[in-house]
Scaffold this active site. Structure first.
Site, short mmCIF file in Angstrom:
data_model
loop_
_atom_site.label_atom_id
_atom_site.label_comp_id
_atom_site.label_asym_id
_atom_site.label_seq_id
_atom_site.Cartn_x
_atom_site.Cartn_y
_atom_site.Cartn_z
N ASN A 29 -0.46 1.07 -2.29
CA ASN A 29 -1.68 1.32 -1.88
C ASN A 29 -1.96 1.04 -1.18
O ASN A 29 -2.28 0.14 -0.58
CB ASN A 29 -2.78 0.25 -3.44
CG ASN A 29 -3.69 0.27 -3.09
OD1 ASN A 29 -4.83 0.93 -2.40
ND2 ASN A 29 -4.14 0.14 -4.70
N CYS A 73 -11.75 0.10 -1.14
CA CYS A 73 -10.44 1.48 -1.25
C CYS A 73 -11.23 3.27 -1.75
O CYS A 73 -10.87 4.65 -1.10
CB CYS A 73 -9.43 1.75 -2.71
SG CYS A 73 -8.34 -0.03 -2.94
N HIS A 83 -7.29 8.28 -5.76
CA HIS A 83 -6.70 6.46 -5.38
C HIS A 83 -5.74 6.25 -6.25
O HIS A 83 -5.60 6.23 -7.02
CB HIS A 83 -7.39 5.41 -5.73
CG HIS A 83 -7.15 4.71 -4.99
ND1 HIS A 83 -6.80 4.19 -3.98
CD2 HIS A 83 -7.30 2.85 -5.79
CE1 HIS A 83 -6.20 3.11 -3.99
NE2 HIS A 83 -6.68 2.29 -4.99
#
Ligand code: UT7
Length: 332
Positions: free
Chosen positions: A289, A112, A259
């Protein structure tokens, strides 16, 4: 010349949407559990398209937005942890689809934290004047790696791609990358090879800790609580690090794109930093996500909403499998 100018942005979000109610049709879960714990209402899934298609569509839009000829792109960096090929690099498929025939290509995998890692690399090439125009594409098809019987993780993830076209500028740019490899087994997806080498012996003895050799192969596994705890501190420390590099006070930042893993992680980390919610951009409610694509999709959304203004200090911060973490501040 240390800074970056964003010439154009693009994103691709698959049409198919799965809201929390759709998950309660297949799992023992509910909107009442998912939304308050994560901030997620729905996510988009690429049910009929491969990852490299999403990446190429986002790239095409960024080229169009930048108003450049794809032949002017000197380097394409794709960040992905969900590729369809071990090789070639996905950036080569993007190069082909958008006709960026003069571009060098490679991929990065920092999970990520991939977009921030690619940004850090791009800035160094541009500052060294090695390349004039660099494209970053962060594209993730997390649905490829989910165990849709595991309610604790499959509800978190979606699919999407975001892209930016960059040139060097004289404006300030600061970045920071970190990793805690000791925690590699807090979040992983182990590749399952169909070995047919007759000389092989069992190699699973090389793993230990939380690594579960019986976990489903090729699927994401995580210790959610461990990742949560790491994430809050990592985001907090990464922002303080880049702010200090630039001599900024955190209150100088105009907008922060974190994030998008969990709304509670974002809330806690930004509260600790003293950043008010109106400066924090989130799209987790309708995207879930999407790993390294979260931040560039956010940049594209802000860009097309006319919210990125010259002179603003944009901060991006993230964390992910590795466990990796990082942040960057760029003056627009
Ligand atoms: O990009 C980085 C990716 N990873 C992350 O960001 C993960 C960070 N961690 C988290 O976001 C949270 O830890 C989760 C959202 C994954 C889980 O939240 P939690 O509050 O830590 O829940 P938990 O795992 O402690 O589970 C609490 C209970 C358990 O039931 P019991 O054992 O108490 O009876 C779970 O089985 O909630 C249950 N549960 C669910 N129930 C309904 C777990 N997932 C679900 C679900 N629906 N989807």
């Amino acid at each position: 010349m240390n800074g970056l100018e964003i010439l154009g942005t693009g994103s691709y979000v698959p049409d198919f949407e799965a809201d929390n109610d759709k998950f309660s049709e297949i799992l023992d879960t509910s909107d009442e559990w998912i939304y308050p714990r994560t901030g997620i209402k729905r996510r988009h899934l690429a049910v009929d398209k491969p990852n490299h298609f999403m990446a190429s569509e986002a790239a095409k839009k960024a080229v169009e937005d930048a108003g450049i000829d794809p032949k002017d792109i000197d380097l394409i960096i794709v960040s992905t942890c969900t590729p369809e090929f071990f090789y070639p690099a996905m950036s080569c498929l993007v190069q082909k689809r958008i006709g960026a025939v003069n571009a060098a290509c490679f991929d990065v995998n920092a999970a990520c934290t991939g977009f921030i890692t690619a940004l850090d690399i791009a800035q160094k090439y541009l500052a060294a004047d090695k390349y004039k125009t660099v494209m970053i594409v962060s594209s993730e098809k997390l649905s490829n790696q989910q165990d849709y019987t595991d309610r604790a993780s499959c509800i978190l993830f979606g699919d999407a791609a975001g892209a930016v076209v960059l040139r060097g500028s004289d404006k300030p740019f600061y970045s920071f990358l970190g990793a805690e490899g000791d925690e590699f087994d807090a979040l992983y997806c182990k590749i399952h090879y169909e070995h047919n080498c007759p000389f092989y012996e069992d190699q699973d003895a090389f793993y230990n800790g939380r690594f579960d050799t019986f976990a489903k192969q090729n699927y994401l596994w995580q210790d959610g609580k461990a990742v949560y705890k790491f994430a809050v501190n990592a985001m907090h420390n990464a922002v303080l690090n880049v702010a200090a590099q630039g001599g900024y006070d955190v209150s100088d930042l105009d907008i922060i794109i974190p994030h998008q893993a969990n709304m509670r992680i974002i809330g806690k980390a930004t509260e600790l930093l003293g950043i008010p919610p109106e400066k924090v951009y989130t799209n987790i409610e309708y995207m879930g996500n999407v790993s390294s694509a979260c931040i560039p999709v956010g940049i594209d959304e802000l860009n097309h909403a006319g919210r990125l203004k010259t002179g603003m200090k944009l901060c991006v911060v993230g964390f992910g499998a590795g466990l990796t973490y990082g942040a960057a501040i760029m003056e627009l």
